[in-house]
Motif scaffolding. Structure first.
Motif, short mmCIF file in Angstrom:
data_model
loop_
_atom_site.label_atom_id
_atom_site.label_comp_id
_atom_site.label_asym_id
_atom_site.label_seq_id
_atom_site.Cartn_x
_atom_site.Cartn_y
_atom_site.Cartn_z
N SER A 85 42.58 30.51 48.79
CA SER A 85 41.61 31.46 48.24
C SER A 85 40.90 30.83 47.06
N THR A 86 39.61 31.04 46.97
CA THR A 86 38.81 30.47 45.88
C THR A 86 39.25 31.02 44.53
N LEU A 87 39.47 32.33 44.46
CA LEU A 87 39.82 33.00 43.21
C LEU A 87 40.87 34.06 43.51
N PRO A 88 42.13 33.87 43.09
CA PRO A 88 43.19 34.82 43.43
C PRO A 88 43.18 36.07 42.57
N ALA A 89 42.03 36.71 42.48
CA ALA A 89 41.91 38.04 41.87
C ALA A 89 41.88 39.03 43.03
N TYR A 90 42.90 39.84 43.15
CA TYR A 90 43.06 40.68 44.33
C TYR A 90 42.18 41.92 44.21
N ILE A 91 41.32 42.11 45.19
CA ILE A 91 40.28 43.15 45.12
C ILE A 91 40.81 44.47 45.66
N THR A 92 40.53 45.52 44.93
CA THR A 92 40.94 46.87 45.34
C THR A 92 39.76 47.72 45.78
N SER A 93 38.56 47.40 45.31
CA SER A 93 37.37 48.13 45.75
C SER A 93 36.15 47.27 45.48
N ALA A 94 35.06 47.61 46.15
CA ALA A 94 33.82 46.87 45.96
C ALA A 94 32.65 47.79 46.27
N SER A 95 31.56 47.58 45.56
CA SER A 95 30.36 48.39 45.77
C SER A 95 29.14 47.57 45.40
N GLY A 96 28.14 47.59 46.26
CA GLY A 96 26.94 46.82 45.98
C GLY A 96 27.25 45.35 45.84
N GLY A 97 27.08 44.82 44.62
CA GLY A 97 27.37 43.42 44.35
C GLY A 97 28.49 43.23 43.35
N LEU A 98 29.35 44.23 43.20
CA LEU A 98 30.44 44.17 42.23
C LEU A 98 31.79 44.34 42.93
N LEU A 99 32.79 43.59 42.44
CA LEU A 99 34.15 43.63 42.96
C LEU A 99 35.08 44.11 41.85
N THR A 100 35.96 45.03 42.15
CA THR A 100 36.96 45.48 41.18
C THR A 100 38.33 44.98 41.63
N ASP A 101 39.04 44.29 40.71
CA ASP A 101 40.33 43.73 41.09
C ASP A 101 41.49 44.64 40.68
N ALA A 102 42.70 44.22 41.00
CA ALA A 102 43.89 45.04 40.79
C ALA A 102 44.16 45.31 39.32
N ASP A 103 43.56 44.54 38.42
CA ASP A 103 43.74 44.73 36.98
C ASP A 103 42.59 45.51 36.35
N GLY A 104 41.65 45.98 37.18
CA GLY A 104 40.53 46.74 36.65
C GLY A 104 39.37 45.90 36.20
N ASN A 105 39.44 44.58 36.38
CA ASN A 105 38.30 43.73 36.08
C ASN A 105 37.20 43.94 37.11
N VAL A 106 35.96 43.92 36.67
CA VAL A 106 34.82 44.07 37.58
C VAL A 106 34.05 42.76 37.58
N LEU A 107 33.93 42.15 38.74
CA LEU A 107 33.34 40.83 38.88
C LEU A 107 31.98 40.92 39.57
N ILE A 108 31.05 40.08 39.15
CA ILE A 108 29.77 39.95 39.85
C ILE A 108 29.98 39.02 41.03
N ASP A 109 29.54 39.46 42.18
CA ASP A 109 29.80 38.72 43.42
C ASP A 109 28.61 37.86 43.81
N PHE A 110 28.72 36.56 43.57
CA PHE A 110 27.71 35.60 44.03
C PHE A 110 28.16 34.87 45.28
N GLY A 111 29.12 35.47 46.00
CA GLY A 111 29.63 34.83 47.21
C GLY A 111 29.44 35.64 48.47
N SER A 112 29.43 36.98 48.35
CA SER A 112 29.24 37.88 49.50
C SER A 112 30.22 37.60 50.63
N GLY A 113 31.45 37.20 50.29
CA GLY A 113 32.41 36.90 51.35
C GLY A 113 31.94 35.78 52.24
#
Length: 450
Positions: free
Chosen positions: A44-72
């Motif tokens: 995995s590129t970044l082992p931040a485990y995602i719990t939800s996603a919307s638009g271009g943002l990913l929320t991980d298990a710790d509540g961090n919200v990441l900007i997604d420049f990868g789109s899976g």
């Protein structure tokens, strides 16, 4: 209390948020479980485990919200959890989840094939067949080309990536990690030079002449079933061939009865500012392999092409248990509808016009980016040692890691491991693009100073 689907959906975040280090403690705990249960060969590129996603943002298990420049990896072109996709998937899952199209068919499969016939380049009669992955699509396109031509040889290019099955590993150029130790590979696959303007300095017609000369001398045009090429190479480094390269190859294929096959797995569905990258220079492939952006993350792929080529394979020669699964087809129809109504091809062009000037300015400022390239929302920066064209994979890795630590998901690629690629959802706002680019710029400046 009655629980509805709506009550299970958390409010969508609107901006990047860092609550812990990345990955945080919850993600690290999940990583420990993963280490015990998941094969080490899956990275995995970044082992931040995602719990939800919307638009271009990913929320991980710790509540961090990441900007997604990868789109899976260029999959969620319409953004995460696009409403039209979610709605169609939910309804289809309620109706039925599987029958196997080869047993008892259903309309969704037919609708997807009709849409592909309409959207792909060319006004000739077309048909499609649906599969699960990009590699499956490419492999079956080769099967179709061989059946239609009665020939066996397949031509591919330096820096190509086409998948991880045995045949598509043979088509892929890079050994580690994709091929090393997995042979022997499928025979009758021949590799020739492509067009890499930053490194070969050739015009498109010049590069095409070299490739065609190699084909004719070492294989023979009358032996070639198909030329398989990515209109913009993906995993190989987002390499856009010089103008004229693709048209020259396509013309040679037509003159020699060779199937010209475009692998648009990563470039398709508005990603490059056109519905399909081949159409930028008016190239009309005989066969097109698609996947990734077709269904917003559900497993679906397709081979679309000239009807006579698809029909060269007899009944039962193509298919698969899950190919064209009804839920995946529903996702594809929702994704295509979203691309049409939101004009995501134009939105990809907006991303290009916003991002490329920033990357070029960063290249001029730092001296460690040898080339900035790409189209639409498929953009890249190739990192080199200052004052040279020598690839700098170490700096590339450090810059990517710095972006990850600051909550921006970027991907690396390239034969030399020295390219950072940007694949944001096509709908990503200029505000989030600006914030993500600011993080990338900061990461490059910081790492250059070390």
């Amino acid at each position: 209390m009655t629980t509805t689907t709506e009550t299970l959906v958390a409010p969508a975040p609107r901006q990047r948020q860092l609550r812990t280090e990345i990955p945080g403690p919850a993600s690290r705990a999940l990583q420990e479980r993963r280490t015990a249960a998941v094969a080490a060969g899956v990275s995995s590129t970044l082992p931040a485990y995602i719990t939800s996603a919307s638009g271009g943002l990913l929320t991980d298990a710790d509540g961090n919200v990441l900007i997604d420049f990868g789109s899976g990896i260029a999959v969620t072109n319409v953004g995460h959890s696009a409403p039209e996709v979610v709605d169609r998937v939910r309804k289809q899952a309620c109706w039925f989840t599987h029958t196997c199209f080869m047993v008892t068919p259903y309309e969704g499969y037919v609708e997807v094939c009709e849409a592909l016939a309409e959207l792909t380049p060319g006004d000739h009669a077309k048909k499609s067949v649906l599969f699960n992955s990009g590699a499956e699509a490419v492999e079956n396109a080769v099967k179709i080309a061989r059946a239609a031509t009665g020939r066996q040889a397949v031509v591919v290019f330096d820096h190509a990536y086409h998948g991880r099955t045995n045949l598509t590993m043979a088509l892929t150029a890079k050994s580690v990690p994709y091929k090393h130790g997995f042979g022997p590979f499928a025979p009758e696959v021949y590799r020739v030079p492509g067009s890499y303007p930053y490194r070969d300095g050739l015009s498109g017609p010049e590069a095409a002449r070299i490739a065609i000369d190699r084909i004719e001398k070492q294989i023979g045009g009358d032996q070639v079933a198909a030329v398989v090429i990515e209109p913009i190479q993906g995993e190989g480094g987002f390499i856009e061939p010089a103008p004229g390269f693709l048209p020259a190859l396509s013309a040679w294929c037509t003159a020699n009865g060779v199937v010209f096959m475009a692998d648009e797995v990563q470039t398709g569905f508005c990603r490059t500012g056109d519905w399909f990258a081949s159409s930028r220079e008016g190239v009309v492939p005989d066969l097109i392999a698609t996947a990734k952006g077709i269904a917003a993350g559900l497993p679906l792929s397709a081979v679309t092409g000239r009807a006579e080529l698809l029909d060269a394979v007899g009944p039962g020669g193509l298919g698969g248990t899950y190919g064209g699964n009804p839920i995946a087809c529903a996702a594809a129809l929702g994704s295509i509808e979203t691309m049409r109504t939101s004009d995501l091809a134009s939105s990809a062009q907006r991303v290009e016009s916003f991002v490329l000037p920033r990357l070029r300015a960063l290249a001029a400022e730092t001296g460690v980016i040898g080339d900035v390239r790409g189209r639409g929302a498929m953009l890249a920066a190739e990192f080199v040692r200052a004052g040279t064209s020598e690839p700098d994979a170490d700096l590339t890795k450090r810059v990517a890691a710095a972006c990850h630590a600051l909550g921006v998901v970027v991907l690396t690629c390239g034969t030399y491991g020295n390219v950072i690629r940007l694949l944001p959802p096509l709908s990503l706002s200029n505000e989030l693009l600006d914030e993500g680019l600011s993080v990338l710029e900061h990461a490059v400046r910081t790492e250059v100073r070390k």
